[in-house]
Design a protein around this motif. Structure first.
Motif, PDB file in Angstrom:
ATOM      1  N   ASP A 130       0.863  -1.188   0.000  1.00 47.26           N
ATOM      2  CA  ASP A 130       0.000   0.000   0.000  1.00 47.26           C
ATOM      3  C   ASP A 130       0.895   1.232   0.000  1.00 47.26           C
ATOM      4  N   THR A 131       0.861   1.994  -1.081  1.00 47.76           N
ATOM      5  CA  THR A 131       1.780   3.130  -1.229  1.00 47.76           C
ATOM      6  C   THR A 131       1.289   4.416  -0.577  1.00 47.76           C
ATOM      7  N   HIS A 132       0.076   4.398  -0.036  1.00 48.25           N
ATOM      8  CA  HIS A 132      -0.381   5.586   0.696  1.00 48.25           C
ATOM      9  C   HIS A 132      -1.434   5.186   1.719  1.00 48.25           C
ATOM     10  N   LEU A 143      -1.213   2.932  -9.527  1.00 46.58           N
ATOM     11  CA  LEU A 143      -1.139   2.382  -8.175  1.00 46.58           C
ATOM     12  C   LEU A 143      -2.532   2.335  -7.571  1.00 46.58           C
ATOM     13  N   LEU A 144      -2.765   1.400  -6.675  1.00 41.51           N
ATOM     14  CA  LEU A 144      -4.026   1.302  -5.948  1.00 41.51           C
ATOM     15  C   LEU A 144      -3.728   1.440  -4.463  1.00 41.51           C
ATOM     16  N   VAL A 145      -4.507   2.285  -3.779  1.00 43.74           N
ATOM     17  CA  VAL A 145      -4.225   2.573  -2.372  1.00 43.74           C
ATOM     18  C   VAL A 145      -5.517   2.586  -1.557  1.00 43.74           C
ATOM     19  N   THR A 146      -5.334   2.507  -0.226  1.00 37.70           N
ATOM     20  CA  THR A 146      -6.482   2.591   0.672  1.00 37.70           C
ATOM     21  C   THR A 146      -6.644   3.988   1.253  1.00 37.70           C
ATOM     22  N   ASP A 147      -5.536   4.686   1.525  1.00 40.97           N
ATOM     23  CA  ASP A 147      -5.533   5.994   2.182  1.00 40.97           C
ATOM     24  C   ASP A 147      -6.035   5.859   3.620  1.00 40.97           C
ATOM     25  N   ASP A 148      -7.342   5.770   3.822  1.00 39.99           N
ATOM     26  CA  ASP A 148      -7.891   5.662   5.172  1.00 39.99           C
ATOM     27  C   ASP A 148      -8.888   4.517   5.243  1.00 39.99           C
ATOM     28  N   THR A 149      -8.662   3.594   6.176  1.00 40.60           N
ATOM     29  CA  THR A 149      -9.548   2.446   6.314  1.00 40.60           C
ATOM     30  C   THR A 149      -9.903   2.241   7.773  1.00 40.60           C
ATOM     31  N   HIS A 150     -11.191   2.193   8.055  1.00 39.66           N
ATOM     32  CA  HIS A 150     -11.657   1.988   9.420  1.00 39.66           C
ATOM     33  C   HIS A 150     -11.526   0.524   9.836  1.00 39.66           C
ATOM     34  N   ASP A 189      -8.063  -5.341 -15.588  1.00 38.50           N
ATOM     35  CA  ASP A 189      -7.531  -6.684 -15.731  1.00 38.50           C
ATOM     36  C   ASP A 189      -6.906  -7.134 -14.407  1.00 38.50           C
ATOM     37  N   PRO A 190      -7.180  -8.366 -13.951  1.00 42.88           N
ATOM     38  CA  PRO A 190      -6.666  -8.803 -12.646  1.00 42.88           C
ATOM     39  C   PRO A 190      -5.146  -8.738 -12.510  1.00 42.88           C
ATOM     40  N   VAL A 191      -4.421  -9.113 -13.539  1.00 45.02           N
ATOM     41  CA  VAL A 191      -2.965  -9.061 -13.454  1.00 45.02           C
ATOM     42  C   VAL A 191      -2.484  -7.614 -13.394  1.00 45.02           C
ATOM     43  N   THR A 192      -3.117  -6.745 -14.175  1.00 46.01           N
ATOM     44  CA  THR A 192      -2.777  -5.319 -14.119  1.00 46.01           C
ATOM     45  C   THR A 192      -3.046  -4.755 -12.731  1.00 46.01           C
ATOM     46  N   ALA A 193      -4.164  -5.179 -12.146  1.00 45.21           N
ATOM     47  CA  ALA A 193      -4.498  -4.719 -10.804  1.00 45.21           C
ATOM     48  C   ALA A 193      -3.440  -5.162  -9.801  1.00 45.21           C
ATOM     49  N   ILE A 194      -3.007  -6.410  -9.898  1.00 43.74           N
ATOM     50  CA  ILE A 194      -1.987  -6.911  -8.976  1.00 43.74           C
ATOM     51  C   ILE A 194      -0.657  -6.197  -9.200  1.00 43.74           C
ATOM     52  N   GLN A 195      -0.321  -5.909 -10.453  1.00 48.52           N
ATOM     53  CA  GLN A 195       0.891  -5.130 -10.716  1.00 48.52           C
ATOM     54  C   GLN A 195       0.845  -3.774  -9.987  1.00 48.52           C
ATOM     55  N   ALA A 196      -0.341  -3.195  -9.897  1.00 49.95           N
ATOM     56  CA  ALA A 196      -0.492  -1.866  -9.294  1.00 49.95           C
ATOM     57  C   ALA A 196      -0.226  -1.851  -7.804  1.00 49.95           C
ATOM     58  N   VAL A 197      -0.294  -3.019  -7.144  1.00 57.20           N
ATOM     59  CA  VAL A 197      -0.018  -3.066  -5.703  1.00 57.20           C
ATOM     60  C   VAL A 197       1.219  -3.907  -5.395  1.00 57.20           C
ATOM     61  N   THR A 198       1.998  -4.203  -6.432  1.00 62.80           N
ATOM     62  CA  THR A 198       3.213  -5.001  -6.213  1.00 62.80           C
ATOM     63  C   THR A 198       4.397  -4.353  -6.920  1.00 62.80           C
ATOM     64  N   LEU A 199       4.645  -4.737  -8.165  1.00 62.28           N
ATOM     65  CA  LEU A 199       5.816  -4.243  -8.880  1.00 62.28           C
ATOM     66  C   LEU A 199       5.797  -2.727  -9.037  1.00 62.28           C
ATOM     67  N   ASN A 200       4.674  -2.177  -9.464  1.00 62.76           N
ATOM     68  CA  ASN A 200       4.601  -0.727  -9.627  1.00 62.76           C
ATOM     69  C   ASN A 200       4.911  -0.014  -8.319  1.00 62.76           C
ATOM     70  N   ALA A 201       4.321  -0.524  -7.240  1.00 63.23           N
ATOM     71  CA  ALA A 201       4.506   0.101  -5.927  1.00 63.23           C
ATOM     72  C   ALA A 201       5.971   0.053  -5.500  1.00 63.23           C
ATOM     73  N   ALA A 202       6.598  -1.114  -5.673  1.00 66.23           N
ATOM     74  CA  ALA A 202       8.000  -1.252  -5.279  1.00 66.23           C
ATOM     75  C   ALA A 202       8.913  -0.378  -6.124  1.00 66.23           C
ATOM     76  N   GLU A 203       8.608  -0.298  -7.425  1.00 65.58           N
ATOM     77  CA  GLU A 203       9.421   0.545  -8.297  1.00 65.58           C
ATOM     78  C   GLU A 203       9.303   2.016  -7.913  1.00 65.58           C
ATOM     79  N   TYR A 204       8.122   2.447  -7.553  1.00 70.52           N
ATOM     80  CA  TYR A 204       7.960   3.863  -7.208  1.00 70.52           C
ATOM     81  C   TYR A 204       8.859   4.255  -6.041  1.00 70.52           C
TER      82      TYR A 204
END
Length: 626
Positions: free
Chosen positions: A90-92, A287-294, A317-332
């Motif tokens: 989670d990047t944010h 990227l996909l983030v939660t920001d604030d979660t109760h 796309d499911p693989v694209t979604a997973i990339q957004a919370v894994t590889l993309n996040a780590a690269e950022y």
């Protein structure tokens, strides 16, 4: 490049020889995860019949099933055709908004597949400054959840319009950027300061770039023209504040790492994901983030797995979604040498999914060890026993972090709003000599909207009785009391959209300065709600006819509980029921309420200094003669 340490085997520096020996076949692996369908985030493909060969907490090989034999002490985990994905990042996120500390948060999110978070602890920072942030990060150091920090950039968020309990200036930012856990500058919420060249804002940016790390953003404007260009040109490289397709798309086009948000109260993904599902743009900066979660959202619906489900259900796309919370996040954040993928050398943080589209998490490995199965932790290394949770936290957080509400309890009369003088047109301060000379007023009303961070500005005509403004329709009063001991300032205004028809609610969670926020329809109930929070040293409460209907005690900085997540969740459920009794049917209503004081979001906000037009950044009078 930032190198990440496992809990027991250190960084790649400490384990490269061991990994090479296992990969050559000279040494046996510690663990083999067998017979999985690998979600290869590097190539975007699904590889069937794959094994993960693990040693020293990392992946030594990724092979076809059965290609590597187990040794006498090798642990074998057969996933029987389930999907193997990297641990979610989670990047944010603001841990404080979960109402528990990092320990409780980790217990809740690791079983859902979240294995790493990049926190912006500006909530505790606004109350306790760098010392409070240090307490939170020290707690996170030993957990099975990898916890990194983006150091808060805006404490307070809107200088001159609110008062926080601390201040973090450019020198403080430079100091904190030297901490091991700090990988970036936290969300730059003062976007007008960025755009218009505020000296202190740009000093913080300069310190960030001098440290060689990235600056994350909070561009809440709907302007996608020159102002956005100025924001991006200042070097800020990520933003989570898009609420429309067009905003997300324009940020992607400018090379911004665009974080699509799906929190408990703000549900932006169904709209913002259209920036990629309705176009053919590249998603490498998505990227996909939660920001604030109760807490109830985490317990009932999950964390990043929930965000992934929503994105997939809305066409991603499911693989694209997973990339957004894994590889993309780590690269950022520059940690992709160790995290974000399942390939040789990477830390073996693995999420086992029984179904890809529904993100059905069945098992989670952290550093190559099975830590969660079927939604429950099975390895609690680094966590205090549940029965010792509260005592452990009270040892970690000293009295100065648990006694933060420095305020005298207001009387019911403090919530009476005098009508403005018909002659002068000035509001507040004193009653008019002849109450009957004003029968009604025009009030500036902050209207909240379900599942949205933004408010809208309305004008409502309200009656005046004996010189005092009365309520009508779904309008409630809102007061913000400075609670950090700086002064006795009080701001007030009117809100609509909650649906209250009686009673009062109060909270010391009031982003971002976290002063005491009271909303209600009855002055005596508003006073009682404020009084109760003083007794609790912070939290949330609902009152009707003088009776406390429900409460959530948050004694750590007035933001977090010292109880386990499940116990806090039960209190939150009771509070939600109490809000319904008072007439409110909004989803996650206290999170929506908590943003009433955040003077960096459109359009109208209420702080301890007064009513703020956040489009023009100026104070406005709450009432004027009709």
């Amino acid at each position: 490049m930032e190198y990440v340490s496992t809990r027991t085997n250190g960084t790649l520096e400490n384990s490269s020889q061991a990994l090479a020996a296992v990969a050559r076949g000279d040494d046996p692996p510690e663990t083999i995860v067998r017979n999985g369908r690998l979600v290869n985030v590097h190539t975007g493909e699904i590889q069937r019949g794959m094994d993960l060969v693990i040693a020293a907490g990392r992946i030594a090989r990724v092979t076809e099933t059965g290609a590597v034999d187990a040794g006498p002490d090798t642990t074998e985990i057969d996933v029987d055709g389930a999907y193997l994905a990297p641990g979610f990042l989670d990047t944010h996120v603001h841990i404080e908004s979960s109402m528990v500390t990092p320990t409780g948060f980790a217990r809740g999110v690791v079983p859902t597949g979240t294995t790493g978070v990049f926190v912006d602890p500006h909530e505790i920072g606004n109350v306790l400054g760098l010392e409070g942030i240090r307490l939170l990060l020290d707690e996170g150091a030993d957990l099975p959840l990898k916890t990194y920090c983006t150091i808060p950039s805006c404490v307070p968020a809107a200088p001159g319009f609110e008062d926080a309990g601390a201040e973090i200036d450019a020198d403080d930012v430079a100091e904190a950027l030297e901490w091991d856990e700090v990988l970036a500058l936290g969300e730059m919420m003062n976007y007008p300061g960025v755009v218009h060249g505020d000296e202190e804002v740009h000093r913080k940016l300069a310190a960030t770039y001098d440290a060689g790390v990235v600056a994350t953003g909070h561009y809440a404007s709907r302007d996608t023209g020159g102002a956005l260009d100025a924001f991006v040109a200042s070097g800020i490289t990520a933003c989570h504040e898009s609420v429309r397709r067009e905003e997300a798309l324009e940020k992607l086009r400018r090379g911004v790492w665009t974080q699509l948000r799906q929190g408990s109260a703000w549900e932006d993904v169904p709209e913002t994901v259209k920036a990629v599902t309705e176009t053919d743009v590249d998603t490498r900066h998505l990227l996909l983030v939660t920001d604030d979660t109760h807490p109830d959202t985490i317990v009932e619906d999950g964390h990043l797995d929930r965000v992934l489900r929503v994105a997939i259900e809305n066409g991603l796309d499911p693989v694209t979604a997973i990339q957004a919370v894994t590889l993309n996040a780590a690269e950022y954040y520059g940690v992709d040498a160790d995290l974000g993928a399942l390939s040789p050398g990477k830390i073996a943080d693995v999420v086992v999914l029984e179904d890809l589209a529904s993100v059905d998490v069945s098992r989670v490995l952290v550093d190559g060890e099975l830590v969660a199965e079927d939604g429950e932790l099975v390895d609690e290394t680094g966590l205090p026993p549940v029965g010792e949770h509260t005592d452990a936290l009270r040892e970690r957080y000293p009295a100065w972090a648990r006694e933060t509400v420095a305020l005298e309890a207001p009387e019911p009369s403090a919530f009476s709003i005098p009508a403005p003088s018909a002659e002068s047109g000035e509001s507040g301060g004193k009653r008019i000599d002849d109450p009957e000379s004003v029968n009604e007023v025009v009030a500036e009303v902050c209207r909240v909207h379900e599942n949205q961070v933004g408010t809208s500005r309305e004008q409502r005509t309200l009656p005046v009785v004996d010189g005092t403004v009365e309520l009508e329709g779904d309008v409630s009063k809102a007061f913000v009391f400075e609670r950090h001991g700086t002064d006795d300032s009080v701001g007030y205004g009117f809100v609509s959209g909650f649906g209250f028809d009686r009673g009062a609610v109060a909270s010391t969670v009031a982003h971002d300065s976290h002063n005491l926020l009271v909303v209600g329809t009855d002055d005596a109930d508003m006073a009682r709600a404020a009084e109760r929070l003083l007794e609790l040293e912070g939290g949330m409460v609902a009152v009707d006819d003088g009776e406390v209907l429900a409460e959530v005690a948050l004694p750590i900085a007035g933001l977090m509980s010292d109880r386990p997540l499940e116990a806090v969740c039960e209190s939150v459920a009771a509070l939600e029921d109490a809000w319904e009794q008072l007439g409110c049917e909004l989803n996650a209503p206290f999170m929506t309420m908590s943003l009433l004081a955040l003077a960096v979001l459109p359009e109208l906000r209420i702080t301890n200094r007064g009513l703020v037009d956040t489009e023009r950044f100026e104070f406005v009078e709450p009432v004027r003669p009709a």
